[in-house]
Design a protein around this motif. Structure first.
Motif, PDB file in Angstrom:
ATOM      1  N   ARG A 193       0.797  -1.225   0.000  1.00 48.70           N
ATOM      2  CA  ARG A 193       0.000   0.000   0.000  1.00 48.70           C
ATOM      3  C   ARG A 193       0.831   1.278   0.000  1.00 48.70           C
ATOM      4  O   ARG A 193       0.292   2.359  -0.213  1.00 48.70           O
ATOM      5  CB  ARG A 193      -0.939   0.002   1.220  1.00 48.70           C
ATOM      6  N   SER A 194       2.131   1.177   0.198  1.00 53.01           N
ATOM      7  CA  SER A 194       2.977   2.359   0.321  1.00 53.01           C
ATOM      8  C   SER A 194       3.434   2.890  -1.033  1.00 53.01           C
ATOM      9  O   SER A 194       3.312   2.217  -2.063  1.00 53.01           O
ATOM     10  CB  SER A 194       4.221   2.030   1.157  1.00 53.01           C
ATOM     11  N   THR A 195       3.974   4.102  -1.013  1.00 56.85           N
ATOM     12  CA  THR A 195       4.722   4.581  -2.172  1.00 56.85           C
ATOM     13  C   THR A 195       5.998   3.757  -2.278  1.00 56.85           C
ATOM     14  O   THR A 195       6.430   3.124  -1.302  1.00 56.85           O
ATOM     15  CB  THR A 195       5.093   6.058  -2.009  1.00 56.85           C
ATOM     16  N   PRO A 196       6.649   3.741  -3.438  1.00 61.14           N
ATOM     17  CA  PRO A 196       7.890   2.978  -3.553  1.00 61.14           C
ATOM     18  C   PRO A 196       8.944   3.374  -2.520  1.00 61.14           C
ATOM     19  O   PRO A 196       9.566   2.497  -1.891  1.00 61.14           O
ATOM     20  CB  PRO A 196       8.360   3.281  -4.985  1.00 61.14           C
ATOM     21  N   ALA A 197       9.143   4.669  -2.297  1.00 65.13           N
ATOM     22  CA  ALA A 197      10.154   5.108  -1.333  1.00 65.13           C
ATOM     23  C   ALA A 197       9.773   4.691   0.085  1.00 65.13           C
ATOM     24  O   ALA A 197      10.639   4.264   0.868  1.00 65.13           O
ATOM     25  CB  ALA A 197      10.333   6.621  -1.409  1.00 65.13           C
ATOM     26  N   ASP A 198       8.495   4.786   0.417  1.00 64.84           N
ATOM     27  CA  ASP A 198       8.069   4.408   1.762  1.00 64.84           C
ATOM     28  C   ASP A 198       8.151   2.890   1.977  1.00 64.84           C
ATOM     29  O   ASP A 198       8.466   2.425   3.076  1.00 64.84           O
ATOM     30  CB  ASP A 198       6.643   4.892   2.026  1.00 64.84           C
ATOM     31  N   ALA A 199       7.848   2.114   0.944  1.00 68.07           N
ATOM     32  CA  ALA A 199       7.968   0.659   1.060  1.00 68.07           C
ATOM     33  C   ALA A 199       9.422   0.269   1.290  1.00 68.07           C
ATOM     34  O   ALA A 199       9.732  -0.571   2.154  1.00 68.07           O
ATOM     35  CB  ALA A 199       7.432  -0.019  -0.202  1.00 68.07           C
ATOM     36  N   ALA A 200      10.337   0.874   0.525  1.00 71.21           N
ATOM     37  CA  ALA A 200      11.760   0.607   0.721  1.00 71.21           C
ATOM     38  C   ALA A 200      12.193   1.030   2.120  1.00 71.21           C
ATOM     39  O   ALA A 200      12.955   0.321   2.799  1.00 71.21           O
ATOM     40  CB  ALA A 200      12.572   1.355  -0.334  1.00 71.21           C
ATOM     41  N   GLY A 201      11.699   2.180   2.567  1.00 73.51           N
ATOM     42  CA  GLY A 201      12.041   2.654   3.903  1.00 73.51           C
ATOM     43  C   GLY A 201      11.517   1.756   4.998  1.00 73.51           C
ATOM     44  O   GLY A 201      12.183   1.543   6.028  1.00 73.51           O
ATOM     45  N   ALA A 202      10.328   1.189   4.798  1.00 71.74           N
ATOM     46  CA  ALA A 202       9.755   0.284   5.802  1.00 71.74           C
ATOM     47  C   ALA A 202      10.612  -0.958   5.966  1.00 71.74           C
ATOM     48  O   ALA A 202      10.845  -1.435   7.093  1.00 71.74           O
ATOM     49  CB  ALA A 202       8.335  -0.108   5.395  1.00 71.74           C
ATOM     50  N   VAL A 203      11.123  -1.497   4.867  1.00 69.34           N
ATOM     51  CA  VAL A 203      11.978  -2.680   4.945  1.00 69.34           C
ATOM     52  C   VAL A 203      13.320  -2.329   5.564  1.00 69.34           C
ATOM     53  O   VAL A 203      13.852  -3.086   6.404  1.00 69.34           O
ATOM     54  CB  VAL A 203      12.145  -3.307   3.543  1.00 69.34           C
ATOM     55  N   ALA A 204      13.883  -1.188   5.210  1.00 68.34           N
ATOM     56  CA  ALA A 204      15.149  -0.773   5.812  1.00 68.34           C
ATOM     57  C   ALA A 204      14.997  -0.598   7.320  1.00 68.34           C
ATOM     58  O   ALA A 204      15.866  -1.019   8.107  1.00 68.34           O
ATOM     59  CB  ALA A 204      15.627   0.526   5.165  1.00 68.34           C
ATOM     60  N   GLU A 205      13.906   0.000   7.736  1.00 67.28           N
ATOM     61  CA  GLU A 205      13.632   0.185   9.162  1.00 67.28           C
ATOM     62  C   GLU A 205      13.513  -1.156   9.881  1.00 67.28           C
ATOM     63  O   GLU A 205      14.052  -1.354  10.976  1.00 67.28           O
ATOM     64  CB  GLU A 205      12.355   0.999   9.328  1.00 67.28           C
TER      65      GLU A 205
END
Length: 519
Positions: A291-303
């Motif tokens: 459901r996230s934007t691409p940048a937010d999805a990548a950030g969620a996994v990094a977090e």
């Protein structure tokens, strides 16, 4: 220059006459194939496999399957045919031909599919793909237009990272420098070469850039680690070819995003996490990625990686997010329809099949990579799923995933045999809704997965699938085996939908292979 003697000249003329009289494929079997290579750039050679590789390149497709069926009857192993086909493909196309590299990506899945079939039918998926392989090689003029040739290794400057030097050469579109650098890197272990290559692969996130190196790695486990350089260098040339100004501009944001996330979350140089995830955590993370934007999805996994969650739990969430692309796909619109991909279809190069194959590749490469590349593969995998949803999928968030409640409620069958019949009837009617609903109900009731896999495998072999049938079937089998019980049936439900979509386009060569094998 060494002067040719009269005897040498007559010997070469004699070879040419023999080749003209017996044909190039048989000439290769007799050891005369080198006469061709001397006329152009130096050719790669594959030792004991060379005659069989030449057979794959030089035989007209219409004559290929009888020859291969006879080889099998004479004791040639299926694995040898697979090895020869993969090396013929690599030498001919080098990762630079669209149909060629799709065929390469189907070879290992076809071999794995063979292992799921009864002995008499085992060669079918392999022969189907080998027919496609040789047909494309012949369309591209066989040995006369080979892309891969021997390359002189050139070690990176002392103190420089080999992967970074390789990436710089690719970004300059300097294929020769990139090839020389990678040849030197491939002189070590296949694992080291793969990790160096991943720095270049991770410069972007599109399906072919992602899946080609994973399927090459998988194939290496089938045909031998000694072929690592030949198989992996295809990705080097693919990446060089793709480095156009428009491509660079399109992926510039993600090239900047990844190093920023690595620094922000201090992911370099730290051990991979060991926190165990439960079902709820995996499901919520998959929804967050989807459901996230691409940048937010990548950030969620990094977090999550910084918080110490196990990488494979994130890989599972990633592939479940991609699975939603299949289950929610509205189907191909009229302006993207083609004879083998009609209006409403979801097979072939659809958003869902591409998304699942990509996520599967990122997850599996993360498993075999070093820690740095593991985290980047997972970050990019999340970015790519979200990017596919936002840039290719339309309003998927407001679409209900298959199977719909209405379709589930129409089903009355509960016994496994009845549900399998329902699924097959739906496939043959190209009814995606009913096929996915029947497969879902079959799993919901706890029936054995093998029988449903057997049904779907039959059509993955017999139908063309627009170049993607083998690859996607293998993606689903891998993900079903690696996904927890609460969610794994989503993958089989998606495969049932795609199978119904693909039905009605028989694979070239399949009927002939059945006749030759008498099955």
């Amino acid at each position: 220059m060494t002067q040719q003697t009269r005897r040498d000249f007559l010997t070469d003329v004699g070879k040419g006459m023999v080749v003209a009289s017996v044909g190039s494929a048989l000439a290769a079997d007799l050891g005369l194939g080198a006469a061709f290579a001397a006329d152009g750039p130096e050719a790669l050679a594959f030792g004991n496999l060379e005659p069989l590789v030449c057979l794959m390149q030089e035989t007209p497709a219409a004559r290929l399957l009888p020859l291969l069926a006879q080889r099998l009857r004479d004791g040639t192993e299926l694995r040898q045919l697979v090895a020869a086909a993969a090396l013929a493909n690599a030498r001919t196309f080098g990762g630079e031909d669209y149909i060629g590299f799709h065929t390469m990506m189907a070879i290992a899945p076809a071999f794995h599919m063979a292992g799921e079939l009864p002995a008499a039918r085992r060669p079918l998926p392999v022969l189907k793909v080998l027919y496609r392989n040789t047909n494309r090689i012949q369309e591209r003029n066989g040995r006369r237009n080979e892309v891969l040739h021997p390359v002189r290794p050139e070690a990176p400057p002392q103190g420089r990272s080999g992967g970074e030097v390789l990436r710089e050469a690719v970004r300059r579109r300097d294929a020769n420098a990139a090839e020389r650098t990678f040849a030197a890197l491939a002189g070590g272990s296949p694992e080291d070469a793969f990790n160096h290559l991943l720095l270049t692969v991770q410069d972007a996130a599109d399906v072919h850039r992602t899946v080609l190196p994973y399927r090459a790695w998988d194939l290496m486990g089938i045909i031998g680690r000694e072929h690592a350089h030949t198989l992996l260098r295809q990705s080097v040339r693919f990446c060089v070819q793709g480095e156009s100004p428009g491509y660079v501009t399109h992926f510039a944001p993600v090239r900047a995003l990844v190093p920023r996330l690595l620094d922000q979350h201090r992911l370099l140089g730290r051990p991979l996490g060991r926190r165990t995830a439960d079902d709820r955590w995996v499901d919520e993370m998959s929804q967050r990625i989807f459901r996230s934007t691409p940048a937010d999805a990548a950030g969620a996994v990094a977090e999550a990686l910084a918080e110490g969650w196990q990488p494979d739990a994130l890989g599972e969430a990633l592939t479940l997010a991609a699975n939603q692309l299949v289950l929610r796909d509205p189907g191909r619109p009229q302006n993207q329809a083609a004879p083998n991909r009609p209006l409403g279809s979801v097979h072939g190069d659809s958003i869902g099949v591409h998304g699942c194959d990509s996520a599967n590749a990122w997850r599996n490469m993360a498993r075999v990579a070093n820690p740095r590349n593991t985290v980047v593969c997972l970050i990019l995998g999340a970015w790519q799923v979200a990017n596919d949803r936002t840039n290719r999928g339309g309003d998927l968030l407001n679409r209900q995933p298959y199977p719909t409640a209405e379709a589930r409620n129409r089903l009355t069958a509960r016994e496994p045999e009845a549900l399998l019949r329902e699924t097959e009837e739906a496939i043959r009617a190209r009814d995606q809704v009913r096929a996915s609903a029947a497969a879902h109900r079959y799993g919901e009731l706890g029936h054995p997965s093998r029988q449903l896999f057997d049904l779907l495998l039959r059509y993955a072999v017999s139908e063309d699938g627009a170049l993607h049938a083998e690859k996607y079937y293998r993606t689903v089998t891998e993900e079903f085996a690696s996904t927890r019980a609460a969610f794994r049936w989503r993958h089989l439900t998606a495969l049932a939908r795609v199978t119904a979509s693909a039905y009605g386009q028989p694979a070239p060569g399949y009927a002939e292979a059945c006749r030759l094998l008498e099955v």
